[in-house]
Design an enzyme around this catalytic site. Structure first.
Site, mmCIF file in Angstrom:
data_model
loop_
_atom_site.group_PDB
_atom_site.id
_atom_site.type_symbol
_atom_site.label_atom_id
_atom_site.label_comp_id
_atom_site.label_asym_id
_atom_site.label_seq_id
_atom_site.Cartn_x
_atom_site.Cartn_y
_atom_site.Cartn_z
ATOM 1 N N TYR A 135 3.134 -12.961 2.359
ATOM 2 C CA TYR A 135 2.720 -12.026 3.480
ATOM 3 C C TYR A 135 2.510 -12.520 4.613
ATOM 4 C CZ TYR A 135 2.112 -7.632 1.106
ATOM 5 O OH TYR A 135 2.526 -6.410 0.492
ATOM 6 N N LYS A 190 4.664 -16.684 -11.447
ATOM 7 C CA LYS A 190 6.049 -16.694 -11.883
ATOM 8 C C LYS A 190 6.149 -18.236 -11.836
ATOM 9 C CE LYS A 190 9.925 -14.967 -12.439
ATOM 10 N NZ LYS A 190 10.559 -13.945 -13.559
ATOM 11 N N ASP A 222 6.986 -10.493 -14.479
ATOM 12 C CA ASP A 222 7.904 -9.368 -14.913
ATOM 13 C C ASP A 222 7.239 -8.964 -16.224
ATOM 14 O OD1 ASP A 222 8.233 -12.010 -15.848
ATOM 15 O OD2 ASP A 222 10.440 -11.974 -15.923
ATOM 16 N N ASP A 246 0.209 -6.615 -4.936
ATOM 17 C CA ASP A 246 0.502 -5.550 -4.090
ATOM 18 C C ASP A 246 1.574 -4.607 -5.245
ATOM 19 O OD1 ASP A 246 1.171 -3.598 -1.896
ATOM 20 O OD2 ASP A 246 3.082 -4.439 -1.954
ATOM 21 N N ASP A 250 0.141 -0.883 -7.462
ATOM 22 C CA ASP A 250 0.729 0.432 -7.605
ATOM 23 C C ASP A 250 1.030 0.845 -8.964
ATOM 24 O OD1 ASP A 250 0.321 0.501 -4.664
ATOM 25 O OD2 ASP A 250 2.622 1.506 -4.763
HETATM 26 C C1 IPM Z 1 -1.346 -1.875 0.170
HETATM 27 C C2 IPM Z 1 -0.498 -1.583 1.128
HETATM 28 C C3 IPM Z 1 0.051 -2.744 2.466
HETATM 29 C C4 IPM Z 1 0.231 -3.960 1.555
HETATM 30 C C5 IPM Z 1 0.985 -2.413 3.460
HETATM 31 C C6 IPM Z 1 0.605 -0.899 4.149
HETATM 32 C C7 IPM Z 1 0.889 -3.394 4.475
HETATM 33 O O1 IPM Z 1 0.737 -1.374 0.519
HETATM 34 O O2 IPM Z 1 -2.566 -2.001 0.801
HETATM 35 O O3 IPM Z 1 -1.307 -2.103 -0.967
HETATM 36 O O4 IPM Z 1 1.249 -4.146 1.449
HETATM 37 O O5 IPM Z 1 -0.706 -4.711 1.335
HETATM 38 MN MN MN Z 2 0.657 -1.658 -1.531
#
Ligand code: IPM
Ligand code: MN
Length: 356
Positions: A135, A190, A222, A246, A250
């Site tokens: 990042y 990884k 993975d 990240d 999710d």
């Molecule tokens: C998160 C979001 C951010 C990230 C984006 C909006 C930059 O997806 O907070 O998970 O990738 O960290």
């Molecule tokens: Mn995110």
């Protein structure tokens, strides 16, 4: 105590309004100041993270953040895009420790896309390193490809890197979080492919010596993605780098039925923090009054717990959220037959009422 309120874009302002209402309904009074960020910052002063907004965040004891981003900014140069605001805040405030709990509330067992027996009782914590990795690694950009079959063409490139101290400090955060919970930590890497993550694995293993009461295991990313949807309850605490965190967070969030329920904390070394829902700005439903404010309200609870040292008030908010769920109130993202559909504001009002 001073809280910087940064609502941002899309549904950000609607959901933050509800969280502020809940904070104002507590016995404690907090000084709150609002500033534009993301697309709103760009509109107000030509930059997603205006200097005054950054200063407000730096001077505050904690930051309550909504969400940033809207498709209409996708064509701007990268430094001007809304996402740069949250990345800049994380970096400038040194918020390297990101805590993303994924908890399935019993009332929402049917909202998950996985079978209830796979997810009921789910309670995992993802600890994501937030200020390093690919990042932020330099160099990055687009250049002329220096070698190989595509030599001479343009190529895009980024740099994955982690310094030892960066890995050590997030490992400590994760081991200490695990000590307060189920005492099991899974470090996700990884290492079979990436030098950076072989190094990560070695350092986490070394830090483990200081936490003999925590069981540590290592998993490739993975496989971790697969295990999250196969048998998610096997996890207690997961620690991983910025990009894997990240993605996995999710996936973990969706196990709970709705990403609209999940708060997050991003902490520096002194527990100063930024608190935001795990979901994004959802521009498609912005302004409709239907967004779920609970992730932001629960983020405010995390803020009281971790940065403002008001544990009792945090408990009260979390209990109030459980109460409104038990009452059957649901925003559209968690609605199912037999429950009562409510909008953003009604949900906020219900939480305030349930505080009493
Ligand atoms: C998160 C979001 C951010 C990230 C984006 C909006 C930059 O997806 O907070 O998970 O990738 O960290
Ligand atoms: Mn995110």
């Amino acid at each position: 105590m001073k809280i910087a309120i940064l609502p941002g874009d899309g549904i950000g302002p609607e959901i933050v309004t509800q969280a502020v209402k809940v904070l104002n309904a507590l016995d404690e009074q907090f000084e709150m100041e609002t500033a534009p960020v993301g697309g709103a910052g760009y509109e107000a002063s030509g930059h997603p993270l205006p200097e005054a907004t950054l200063k407000l965040a730096q001077d505050a004891d904690a930051v309550l953040f909504g969400a940033v981003g809207d498709w209409k900014y996708d064509t701007l140069d990268r430094p001007l895009r809304p996402e740069q605001a949250i990345l800049g805040l994380r970096k400038h405030l040194g918020l390297f420790g990101n805590l993303r709990p994924a908890i399935l509330y019993p009332e929402l067992a049917n909202a998950s896309t996985l079978k209830p027996e796979i997810v009921s009782g789910l309670d995992i914590l993802i600890v994501r390193e937030l200020t390093g990795d690919i990042y932020f690694g330099q160099p990055r950009g687009v250049r002329e490809c220096p070698d190989g079959p595509f030599k001479g063409q343009r190529e895009g490139f980024d740099t994955m890197r982690y310094a030892e101290g960066e890995i050590r400090r997030i490992a400590h955060v994760a081991f200490q979080a695990a000590q307060k919970r189920g005492k099991r930590l899974t470090s996700v890497d990884k290492a079979n492919v990436l030098e950076t993550f072989q190094f990560w694995k070695d350092i986490v293993t070394d830090v483990h010596q200081e936490y003999p009461d925590v069981a540590l295991d290592h998993m490739y990313v993975d496989n971790a993605a697969m295990q999250l949807v196969r048998a998610p309850k096997k996890f207690d605490v997961i620690v991983t780098g910025n990009m894997f965190g990240d993605i996995l967070s999710d996936a973990a969030a969706m196990l709970t039925g709705s990403i609209g329920m999940l708060p997050s904390a991003s902490l520096d070394a002194n527990n100063k923090g930024l608190y935001e829902p795990s979901h994004g700005s959802a521009p498609d439903i912005a302004g409709k009054g239907i967004a779920n404010p609970l992730a932001t309200i629960l983020s405010a609870a995390m803020m009281l717990r971790f940065s403002l040292n008001k544990v009792e008030q945090a408990d009260r908010i979390e209990a109030a959220v459980k109460k409104v769920l038990a009452q059957g109130l649901r925003t559209v993202d968690i609605y199912e037959a037999g429950t009562t559909k409510v909008g953003t504001e009604e949900m906020g009002n219900a939480v305030v009422k349930a505080l009493a």
